[in-house]
Structures are given as structure tokens and as C-alpha cells.
Design a protein around this motif. Structure first.
Motif, PDB file in Angstrom:
ATOM      1  N   ASN A  12     -94.740 -45.892  27.449  1.00 24.72           N
ATOM      2  CA  ASN A  12     -94.712 -46.941  26.437  1.00 24.72           C
ATOM      3  C   ASN A  12     -94.514 -48.314  27.057  1.00 24.72           C
ATOM      4  OD1 ASN A  12     -95.194 -45.392  24.165  1.00 24.72           O
ATOM      5  ND2 ASN A  12     -93.036 -44.843  23.911  1.00 24.72           N
ATOM      6  N   ASP A  14     -93.339 -52.311  26.950  1.00 26.67           N
ATOM      7  CA  ASP A  14     -92.371 -53.233  26.369  1.00 26.67           C
ATOM      8  C   ASP A  14     -92.949 -54.645  26.433  1.00 26.67           C
ATOM      9  OD1 ASP A  14     -90.209 -54.621  25.461  1.00 26.67           O
ATOM     10  OD2 ASP A  14     -88.921 -54.219  27.209  1.00 26.67           O
ATOM     11  N   SER A  16     -91.701 -57.241  25.147  1.00 28.84           N
ATOM     12  CA  SER A  16     -90.670 -58.281  25.158  1.00 28.84           C
ATOM     13  C   SER A  16     -90.542 -58.953  26.513  1.00 28.84           C
ATOM     14  CB  SER A  16     -89.316 -57.692  24.742  1.00 28.84           C
ATOM     15  OG  SER A  16     -88.853 -56.762  25.713  1.00 28.84           O
ATOM     16  N   PRO A 227    -100.305 -52.547  22.025  1.00 24.97           N
ATOM     17  CA  PRO A 227     -99.537 -53.007  23.190  1.00 24.97           C
ATOM     18  C   PRO A 227    -100.301 -52.871  24.501  1.00 24.97           C
ATOM     19  CG  PRO A 227     -98.168 -51.662  21.757  1.00 24.97           C
ATOM     20  CD  PRO A 227     -99.580 -51.524  21.262  1.00 24.97           C
ATOM     21  N   LYS A 231    -101.106 -55.922  27.022  1.00 25.31           N
ATOM     22  CA  LYS A 231    -100.719 -55.867  28.432  1.00 25.31           C
ATOM     23  C   LYS A 231    -101.922 -56.089  29.341  1.00 25.31           C
ATOM     24  CE  LYS A 231    -100.594 -52.143  30.833  1.00 25.31           C
ATOM     25  NZ  LYS A 231    -100.327 -50.834  31.510  1.00 25.31           N
TER      26      LYS A 231
END
Length: 279
Positions: A12, A14, A16, A227, A231
Motif C-alpha cells: 500500500n 502512503d 502523505s 494512489p 505515485k
């Protein structure tokens, strides 16, 4: 597609950790990419309105629009793209390893192919529309539909379409090749098809940006699409993709669908640059 392949961690992402400059890079790439994809989708649908009544199942024009989109998508993303080997001219199918949603762009960029995908993809927002518009063949895991799907495969192959399968049945992190499922090769052995079909194995290698882990472009398991897209487009440096076409295999010369699946798997595995190979 069968049960998803899983690694030792879920992979997964992130978001943030992304800073303002990362989001700026994402925006600078995402906007032109969206404009390219959806403007050409509109053009493709308009051309198909003329192409379909004139040529039926044949698509002499619209695949070139798809190729234009996919090749230029890599330019927008800043990813390098290279090809080795010769594309087959014989009638038949293409099989490849499956690492990412980027495979759609990689395998459409230089070759006129039509993906074979699970029926659920047709209902995915955005991706489903693109898949239907570009002639994807959807298969349902329903024995009652097996005969109709077999007839559809045969009709598409007889029309000269190069159908593209992912025999692993799932995507991985790009560092391995899973065993090829021989059931996907059964349609090639129909009496009226076996003597006229060839299968070309293709290896797709992704090289991560400098400083990133080798599986940077891999998309597998329960990883969310959004996501991973962010990325990928936000990367400060981009890597590259290499598509390798192997010698086509004649279906009539294969002893069985299992032997053909194994020969294709061996060819694809031989050119994969990852370090982890599953058998």
C-alpha cells in the motif's frame, strides 16, 4: 483473472509523504495525460461510428488511435520506452507477463492487440469505458457462457485480431513470472483453429527510477489504483519500460495446451530482468 497474487507486504502507498513539488509534478503530467486519453477516446468513438457499419468486426482505423495514445502517454509521463524483437505477422494471439496497469500502454504502444479481460473490468469507472471502446474481449467465469465465449474468441481470431492474454491470471510486482494457466490456451486448439494460429510470447520489463525499489511500477493484490497512479506520475525521475517480442510458436506443433503454456512461460521468463522467479 483469478485470486490476486500477494507479496509478503501489501504494498500500500502512503500519499502523505508527497510534498508540494510532488503534487505539482503529478498535476503537470496528469492533466495532459487525461486530455490525451479522453479527447482521443471521443475521436475513436466517432470514427467507430463509421468504421463499424463498413467493416463490422474488423477495425482498420481505430487501433492506430489507441497506439497513438499509448505511445504518447509514455512521453507525457517521462518514461523511456524501447522494443526488442519482431512482431509476428501470422494470425493468432499474444501472451505476456502482467505487472501493472501500465501494461495496457506498454503492449498497445507498438502492436495492434485486443486485450482479454475478466468481465468485472467492464464495470470499472473510466477503465471500463476505455476497455470497451478499444475492443477488449470480456470473459465471465460462468460455465453457461463458455460456449458463447469460445465462439467469440474464434470469430475475433478469424477476423485477424491479435488477442492478448495474461496467462498468470493476476498481476505481480514485476520481479517474477507466475506459472501460466493452461486453461487459457484451450481455445487455440479448436479443430478449425489449431492449424492456422500462432502464439507470440512477450516479456515486459519495468526499470524503476534511480533510487527507488525495483518493484516501483508493480501493481498487485489489493493495491488501489488511484494512489498508484499518483505515485507514478509524481515521481521526480522516471524509469523505463522494455517490451521484448519472442519467436512465435505454432499451435499445430504443440503437443498439448499444457506444453504450449509451458513453452510460452519459459520464453517470457527467459527475458525477465527481475530477481525473484516463482515455479
Amino acid at each position: 483473472m483469478s485470486m490476486s497474487w500477494q507479496s509478503s507486504d501489501d504494498g500500500n502507498i502512503d500519499l502523505s509523504v508527497l510534498g508540494p513539488r510532488d503534487w505539482l509534478r503529478f498535476t503537470r503530467r496528469a492533466l495532459p495525460l487525461a486530455i490525451l486519453v479522453f479527447s482521443c477516446l471521443i475521436l475513436l468513438l466517432a470514427v467507430r461510428l463509421i468504421e463499424r457499419p463498413l467493416f463490422g468486426m474488423r477495425r482498420p482505423v481505430t487501433p492506430y488511435i489507441t497506439q497513438f495514445v499509448c505511445r504518447n502517454a509514455f512521453r507525457i509521463m517521462g518514461m523511456g520506452f524501447s522494443v526488442k524483437g519482431a512482431q509476428m505477422t501470422q494470425r493468432g494471439a499474444v501472451v505476456a507477463n502482467h505487472s501493472s496497469w501500465l501494461d495496457i500502454f506498454s503492449l498497445n504502444a507498438v502492436k495492434r492487440v485486443y486485450f482479454v479481460s475478466k468481465s468485472e473490468v467492464a464495470q470499472w469507472p473510466g477503465i471500463g469505458w476505455l476497455a470497451r471502446a478499444t475492443g477488449t474481449v470480456f470473459i465471465a467465469r460462468d460455465p453457461r457462457k463458455a460456449h458463447a465465449q469460445k465462439e467469440l474468441f474464434e470469430a475475433r481470431l478469424k477476423a485477424g485480431h491479435k488477442l492478448l492474454f495474461f496467462p498468470e491470471g493476476t498481476s505481480t510486482d514485476g520481479l517474477r513470472v507466475l506459472p501460466f494457466k493452461s486453461t487459457l490456451f484451450a481455445a487455440f486448439f479448436a479443430p478449425e483453429m489449431r492449424d492456422i494460429l500462432w502464439v507470440q510470447p512477450v516479456s515486459v520489463n519495468y526499470y524503476a527510477p534511480d533510487g527507488e525499489e525495483a518493484r516501483f511500477y508493480g501493481w498487485w493484490g489489493d493495491m488501489d489504483f488511484a494512489p498508484h497512479l499518483v505515485k507514478t506520475l509524481a515521481a521526480k525521475r522516471q524509469g523505463r519500460v522494455e517490451v521484448i517480442y519472442h519467436t512465435p510458436l505454432r499451435v499445430a506443433e504443440a503437443q498439448s495446451r499444457k506444453s504450449l503454456a509451458l513453452d510460452c512461460e519459459t520464453a517470457v521468463r527467459s527475458a525477465l530482468t527481475g530477481t525473484a522467479h516463482e515455479v
